[in-house]
Design a protein around this motif. Structure first.
Motif, PDB file in Angstrom:
ATOM      1  N   PRO A   1       0.880  -1.261  -0.144  1.00 30.41           N
ATOM      2  CA  PRO A   1       0.046  -0.051   0.164  1.00 30.41           C
ATOM      3  C   PRO A   1       0.782   1.257  -0.089  1.00 30.41           C
ATOM      4  N   VAL A   2       0.355   2.439  -0.451  1.00 31.75           N
ATOM      5  CA  VAL A   2       0.877   3.678  -0.703  1.00 31.75           C
ATOM      6  C   VAL A   2       0.737   4.277   0.842  1.00 31.75           C
ATOM      7  N   LEU A   3       1.803   4.800   1.411  1.00 27.07           N
ATOM      8  CA  LEU A   3       1.641   5.571   2.848  1.00 27.07           C
ATOM      9  C   LEU A   3       1.281   7.115   2.352  1.00 27.07           C
TER      10      LEU A   3
ATOM     11  N   ALA B   1       3.892   0.387   9.623  1.00 33.03           N
ATOM     12  CA  ALA B   1       4.636   0.905   8.608  1.00 33.03           C
ATOM     13  C   ALA B   1       4.987   2.270   8.515  1.00 33.03           C
ATOM     14  N   VAL B   2       3.989   3.258   9.108  1.00 33.99           N
ATOM     15  CA  VAL B   2       4.365   4.523   9.232  1.00 33.99           C
ATOM     16  C   VAL B   2       5.420   4.839  10.249  1.00 33.99           C
ATOM     17  N   LYS B   3       5.405   4.023  11.376  1.00 34.15           N
ATOM     18  CA  LYS B   3       6.452   4.183  12.321  1.00 34.15           C
ATOM     19  C   LYS B   3       7.737   3.892  12.103  1.00 34.15           C
ATOM     20  N   ASP B   4       7.748   2.885  11.076  1.00 34.04           N
ATOM     21  CA  ASP B   4       9.213   2.489  10.444  1.00 34.04           C
ATOM     22  C   ASP B   4       9.364   3.746   9.798  1.00 34.04           C
ATOM     23  N   LEU B   5       8.635   4.204   8.780  1.00 36.14           N
ATOM     24  CA  LEU B   5       8.751   5.275   7.980  1.00 36.14           C
ATOM     25  C   LEU B   5       9.306   6.512   8.565  1.00 36.14           C
TER      26      LEU B   5
END
Length: 320
Positions: A3-5, A13-17
């Motif tokens: 998925p596109v964040l 996934a956002v936290k890792d980004l």
């Protein structure tokens, strides 16, 4: 494809980004903005940092994190996976050729004709016996029939692994994906499969079946000898995980060594790698990478002295 964040996204996934963007800021000094709070919420500050990152790399600054932005952000990790993937294809070709040859011996023994394996076949015979626990040196017709059946199944699995390696692309997020620490932890909790924290790669048995490459796969490799051993372990790992994709029946029954940070008894479910039955071995993912490595280096690489492995001279592209 993952998925596109974008603004409004949330989760591990956002936290890792956010952590990756902060790391880029600290190492490359490529941001004038304040560090992000890794809270897993893609808000205006995260969007602004993504846009700044994209502008610095001549990407469309839309604030959305898709394959192209991830490709720049995780370039080093992607390069290591791609390099291991390329070498793994060569290893699998050699492993499959050895299996086909050994199956020929079994087929001829089944009919009571043909020569047994000779001295030139010693390493392949030894590798088969070590990792799949099939001895082709002296087979009765009944034993030869059983061995031929098992070898046919092993060949089919290598065919699947080879096809997967040809299709997979971490850059395009096809079959392979990169995950961060928080995504990895979330996957393990959701899966309930008891993966060790130090897993370098894994495949979930449910949901979107992709090979997930975790942070330990890309850790610092240290001294030259250690780098060579870890590089080969990367290739072995790629084959291991692709074996999981070949069939749901292929599991982690036993390891030839204890994965870093894990307990041998827990990971091996009470099984010993050296005592697996042939039927268990062909359903054990670790056997496929180990057999291939044994065939390529002409030695059981996982039990040899590291200095011996370092001294091996390999002149083909398959081992570089």
């Amino acid at each position: 494809m993952l998925p596109v964040l974008k603004k409004g996204s949330n989760g591990p996934a956002v936290k890792d980004l956010q952590r990756s963007l902060n790391r880029s800021r600290d190492i490359r000094h490529d941001s004038k903005l304040a560090p992000l709070e890794p809270d897993g919420k893609f808000g205006s500050l995260t969007e602004a940092r993504v846009q700044e990152y994209q502008k610095a790399r001549a990407l469309v600054p839309d604030g959305r994190v898709g394959p192209k932005t991830r490709g720049f952000l995780f370039e080093e990790a992607y390069d290591r996976v791609t390099a291991a993937q390329r070498v793994a294809s060569g290893w699998v070709m050699l492993a499959r050729a050895a299996i086909v040859k050994l199956r020929g011996f079994a087929a001829r023994a089944q009919g009571g004709a043909g020569r047994p394996p000779g001295p030139e076949d010693r390493v392949d015979v030894e590798a088969l016996k070590t990792h799949f626990h099939i001895d082709t040196t002296s087979l009765s017709p009944a034993e030869a029939a059983s061995a031929a059946r098992l070898l046919d199944q092993i060949e089919q699995t290598y065919n699947h692994i080879f096809a997967t390696l040809n299709r997979a692309s971490i850059e395009n997020e096809v079959i392979f994906r990169r995950v961060g620490t928080h995504e990895m932890e979330a996957d393990h909790i959701a899966a309930g499969a008891g993966f060790p924290f130090r897993s370098s790669a894994y495949v979930l048995r449910k949901g979107d079946r992709m090979v997930s490459f975790a942070p330990p796969f890309n850790e610092d490799e240290g001294l030259l000898v250690q780098r060579i051993l870890i590089r080969n372990r990367h290739v072995n790992t790629v084959i291991h995980e692709c074996a999981h994709l070949a069939s749901l029946d292929i599991r982690d029954i036993a390891y030839n060594f204890a994965p870093p940070g894990s307990q041998t008894a827990l990971m091996n479910n009470g099984k010993q790698y050296s005592r697996l039955t042939p039927d268990e071995a062909l359903r054990n993912a670790d056997c496929y990478g180990n057999f291939a490595q044994h065939v390529v280096f002409r030695v059981d690489a996982l039990t040899s002295d590291p200095e011996d492995l370092f001294s091996i001279k390999c002149t083909t592209e398959l081992c570089r």
